[in-house]
Design an enzyme around this catalytic site. Structure first.
Site, PDB file in Angstrom:
ATOM      1  N   ASP A  57      28.374  25.374  35.902  1.00 55.76           N
ATOM      2  CA  ASP A  57      27.620  25.041  34.799  1.00 55.76           C
ATOM      3  C   ASP A  57      28.915  24.390  33.761  1.00 55.76           C
ATOM      4  OD1 ASP A  57      26.639  24.510  32.211  1.00 55.76           O
ATOM      5  OD2 ASP A  57      24.595  25.407  32.864  1.00 55.76           O
ATOM      6  N   HIS A  58      29.037  23.389  33.426  1.00 57.70           N
ATOM      7  CA  HIS A  58      30.057  22.894  32.658  1.00 57.70           C
ATOM      8  C   HIS A  58      30.305  23.371  31.378  1.00 57.70           C
ATOM      9  CE1 HIS A  58      27.899  19.195  31.629  1.00 57.70           C
ATOM     10  NE2 HIS A  58      29.076  19.297  30.552  1.00 57.70           N
ATOM     11  N   HIS A  61      22.186  24.306  31.136  1.00 56.87           N
ATOM     12  CA  HIS A  61      23.338  24.552  29.781  1.00 56.87           C
ATOM     13  C   HIS A  61      22.666  25.045  28.769  1.00 56.87           C
ATOM     14  CE1 HIS A  61      25.092  21.623  32.298  1.00 56.87           C
ATOM     15  NE2 HIS A  61      24.676  20.556  31.937  1.00 56.87           N
TER      16      HIS A  61
HETATM   17  C1  BG6 Z   1      24.917  16.886  32.362  1.00 61.29           C
HETATM   18  C2  BG6 Z   1      23.592  16.265  32.382  1.00 61.29           C
HETATM   19  O1  BG6 Z   1      24.824  18.105  32.964  1.00 61.29           O
HETATM   20  O2  BG6 Z   1      25.427  17.082  31.187  1.00 61.29           O
HETATM   21  C3  BG6 Z   1      23.758  14.955  31.433  1.00 61.29           C
HETATM   22  O3  BG6 Z   1      23.222  15.928  33.590  1.00 61.29           O
HETATM   23  C4  BG6 Z   1      24.339  15.337  30.259  1.00 61.29           C
HETATM   24  O4  BG6 Z   1      22.362  14.109  31.312  1.00 61.29           O
HETATM   25  C5  BG6 Z   1      25.587  16.198  30.139  1.00 61.29           C
HETATM   26  O5  BG6 Z   1      24.592  14.042  29.296  1.00 61.29           O
HETATM   27  C6  BG6 Z   1      26.227  16.599  28.729  1.00 61.29           C
HETATM   28  O6  BG6 Z   1      27.397  16.864  28.942  1.00 61.29           O
HETATM   29  P1  BG6 Z   1      28.198  16.994  27.831  1.00 61.29           P
HETATM   30  O7  BG6 Z   1      29.483  17.794  28.189  1.00 61.29           O
HETATM   31  O8  BG6 Z   1      28.580  15.343  27.433  1.00 61.29           O
HETATM   32  O9  BG6 Z   1      27.792  17.619  26.687  1.00 61.29           O
END
Ligand code: BG6
Length: 484
Positions: A177-178, A240
């Site tokens: 989960d980044h 997230h």
């Molecule tokens: C992804 C989603 O996991 O996270 C996207 O699938 C979203 O829809 C993105 O735009 C958001 O990531 P960050 O790091 O740009 O906030």
């Protein structure tokens, strides 16, 4: 500031889906940055594996183009790009057949860390796991990395977990989960658990409510087919925002180690109460003047999928009894702005009288942009005019406080991939955590799908549907501003 790059062990990293979008945008640029910073050991190798019938040279060319597109000029040099491309190899592979597997097995070196990144559709996870075993590539110390979406409901997530566990031990599975790799998200733990200042106040006695906002300006551009089957709840909240909620609300783990941290996060998810449908506001962006509307982009005039969601959650335990957690996330909003805001209660008695209005301490943790923290404190407005109170931020923008190196904050993927090589699962989701999140999410989605609830419309570039404001207004609270 002194550079604190600690090289990792030597490794062979295989990226299944090595020519795909995620590999080009995130995984390979992330690895390159680690190479550029000197963290990748000289012998380390990255093997792209995909269907495309190209050779090593062809792959190097593709990756060079990706680096040019996704790594800013100032963060690369001709020398490091050349060195990084040298570390690449490629194999054309058939995920469901036999093609390429012998070659791949022959490429892997003995006595180095083996990691396999499944950057492919989840329907291929099982086939990849089986092939890796059949071809003797999957020793007990190898690691696999899997991307979201991890299932689309509890049943599919359980099935995926079973498939992976048929071939790998939980300690070998790294579910990314980044958001957990974002610098400020990790900082939330540092702030909570290494300052004596906050923890005594971190409970229902002192905290009025918590707001978690992840606002995006992008739409579903080009991802309509995937997104329309997911919506904001599956795409952002189940993973997230849930992780942000867990790190905010969890009890202090006894140690910063994978299971101690994940045990505490799991307890938070299990303590979430079911949400009353009245406490959920779903929205869809519209406004043809500012680009296409959601319905046009997904090419389905009847879609009831949400591109925005706001909700009020309750955690049933002693620490959080009676403290609402308001979550919201949406696409095509006014600004790209993400923060966690801890709003403290009013002082128990105001010696300055009611005329001074309401003043509250607020701690905000900014995820993006401009990573940092603010603690709003109430002071006397300087100058004549008597005792007038004003709230000012004690601003700690990390880049200002810690020097220029911090401006180049590592991307979440860089940190997480290096953790895979280090064998540290702390910032990865455990199988039971994912299942618990779906257990809580499923009935909510089933509820609005079953009722056929249509999302409210909101204009692109706005702060979301007006109805979301009522979630807080009716309780005498208000959303914090989404700032450009
Ligand atoms: C992804 C989603 O996991 O996270 C996207 O699938 C979203 O829809 C993105 O735009 C958001 O990531 P960050 O790091 O740009 O906030």
């Amino acid at each position: 500031m002194v550079s604190r790059v600690i090289p990792v062990e030597d490794f062979d990293l295989v990226i299944f889906g090595g020519t795909g979008d995620l590999a080009r945008r995130k995984i390979l640029p992330g690895l390159f940055r680690r190479y550029h910073s000197g963290q990748m050991p000289p012998g380390a190798r990255i093997i792209g594996a995909a269907r495309a019938a190209i050779d090593r040279k062809g792959y190097q060319k593709e990756v060079a183009a990706a680096l040019e597109e996704f790594v800013p000029k100032g963060a690369r040099s001709a020398e490091t790009v050349k060195g990084f491309l040298e570390s690449l190899d490629y194999v054309t592979i058939d995920a469901t057949g036999d093609g390429g597997w012998k070659k791949l097995a022959g490429m892997l070196r003995a006595n180095v860390v083996h990691a396999f990144y499944f950057s492919v559709a989840p329907s291929l996870f099982g086939a990849l796991a089986e092939r890796l075993h059949e071809h003797g590539c999957a020793g007990p110390s190898c690691r696999i990395v899997v991307e979201k979406p991890f299932g689309r409901d509890l049943e599919s997530a359980q099935a995926l977990n079973r498939t992976l566990r048929d071939h790998f031990d939980e300690s070998q599975i790294y579910r990314i989960d980044h958001y957990l790799g974002k610098e400020t998200v990790q900082n939330l733990m540092a702030v909570r658990f290494s300052n004596v200042l906050f923890e005594p106040l971190w409970n229902a006695q002192y905290i009025d409510h918590v707001q978690i906002t992840v606002a995006e300006t992008v739409g579903v551009d080009g991802r309509g087919a995937y997104y329309d089957k997911s919506g904001a709840m599956r795409d952002m909240v189940q993973n997230h925002l849930m992780q942000l909620l867990c790190l905010t609300a969890m009890e202090p783990p006894s140690r910063f180690d994978p299971d101690a941290v994940r045990d505490e996060k799991l307890k938070v998810i299990r303590a979430l109460e079911p949400v009353d449908p009245e406490d959920i506001v779903r929205g869809q962006y519209t406004h043809p003047d500012k680009g296409m509307s959601y319905l046009e982009q997904v090419d389905d005039p009847d879609s009831i999928t949400e591109s925005y969601i706001a909700m009020k959650l309750a955690i049933s335990n002693w620490r959080w009894a009676g403290v609402p957690f308001y979550l919201r996330t949406g696409k095509r909003l006014k600004a790209r702005y993400s923060e966690i805001a801890i709003v403290f209660k009013d002082a128990p008695h105001s010696i300055f009288g009611q005329a001074q209005g309401r003043h509250r301490n607020v701690l905000t943790i900014r995820l993006q942009p401009n990573e940092g923290m603010d603690l709003f404190v109430t002071i006397k407005e300087p100058g004549p005019g008597g005792m007038r109170l004003v709230d000012v931020p004690l601003d700690m923008t990390f880049a200002d406080a810690l020097g220029p190196e911090v401006e180049d904050v590592p991307d979440a993927y860089e940190r997480l991939i290096m953790d895979v090589i280090r064998g540290n699962q702390t910032l990865f989701m455990r199988g039971d955590e994912v299942e618990a999140a779906w257990t809580w999410t499923d009935p909510l989605i089933k509820g609005w799908t079953g009722r056929g609830d249509r999302p409210y419309l909101y204009e692109s570039g706005s702060t979301g549907p007006e109805e979301a404001a009522m979630l807080l207004h009716s309780e005498g609270r208000r959303w914090r501003e989404i700032r450009p």
